[in-house]
Design an enzyme around this catalytic site. Sequence first.
Site, short mmCIF file in Angstrom:
data_model
loop_
_atom_site.label_atom_id
_atom_site.label_comp_id
_atom_site.label_asym_id
_atom_site.label_seq_id
_atom_site.Cartn_x
_atom_site.Cartn_y
_atom_site.Cartn_z
N ASP A 1 0.83 -1.19 0.00
CA ASP A 1 0.00 0.00 0.00
C ASP A 1 0.87 1.25 0.00
O ASP A 1 2.09 1.20 0.20
CB ASP A 1 -0.99 -0.01 1.17
CG ASP A 1 -0.31 -0.02 2.53
OD1 ASP A 1 0.62 0.79 2.74
OD2 ASP A 1 -0.71 -0.82 3.38
N LYS A 2 0.24 2.38 -0.22
CA LYS A 2 0.95 3.64 -0.37
C LYS A 2 1.81 3.98 0.83
O LYS A 2 2.90 4.56 0.70
CB LYS A 2 -0.05 4.77 -0.64
CG LYS A 2 0.57 6.13 -0.91
CD LYS A 2 -0.50 7.16 -1.21
CE LYS A 2 0.10 8.54 -1.45
NZ LYS A 2 -0.95 9.55 -1.75
#
Length: 217
Positions: free
Chosen positions: A99-100
């Site tokens: 994820d980011k």
Amino acid sequence: MRVNKYIALNFGVSRRTADSLVEQERVMVNGSRVRVGQDVTDLDIVEVDGYKKLDQKAPTILLNKPMGYVCSRDGQGSQTVYDLLPETYRHLKIAGRLDKDSSGLVVLSNNGDLIQKLSHPSKGGQKIYQVELDKPLSKQAEAQVKLGVDIGDSRLSRMIITGKGRAWEVKLSEGRNRQIRRTFDKLGYTVVSLHRTQLAGYNLVEIPLAGWKILTD
């Protein structure tokens, strides 16, 4: 078959992007420029930026993703891991997405079997992460993580963890969506940083943050 559909199927981009590549004169068919809407067949030699379709041998790349980057081609305003690579390699697909807000190892390849294996929750091999929590982990919470935590899926989340205080190494043999963050959150802890150092048999040895290396030619 329309050339945009052919490019989408064989180079891992959308048809809209394929049309844009044609309009930018970056697509060659049998050595000649093509027009939007032109038909091609599997007997034609189609090249994008001088690179042929995905079943041609291409490298597998290990990349050390920084926080703030997303693992997709369309970052919707955010930087993507593809921004860290030369354009020649931006058709490769990603295995082991992060994820980011996470960093660390992702694998890029056009080897469909490899991508599928590494991406499958139960077949991706061992994954190792360095995790920092917002506060020291209690002995009770540590024991609960090892026994299993209900994070709302069909089975308990079990992880092998070692460390002390706020810093922990987490080992997983599966890869459910945001599993580490959800597990600690369930116990009242917030993951401040999450950095993957190993994915199956691949690791980040000597790859700096935002750096990458070619595994095979």
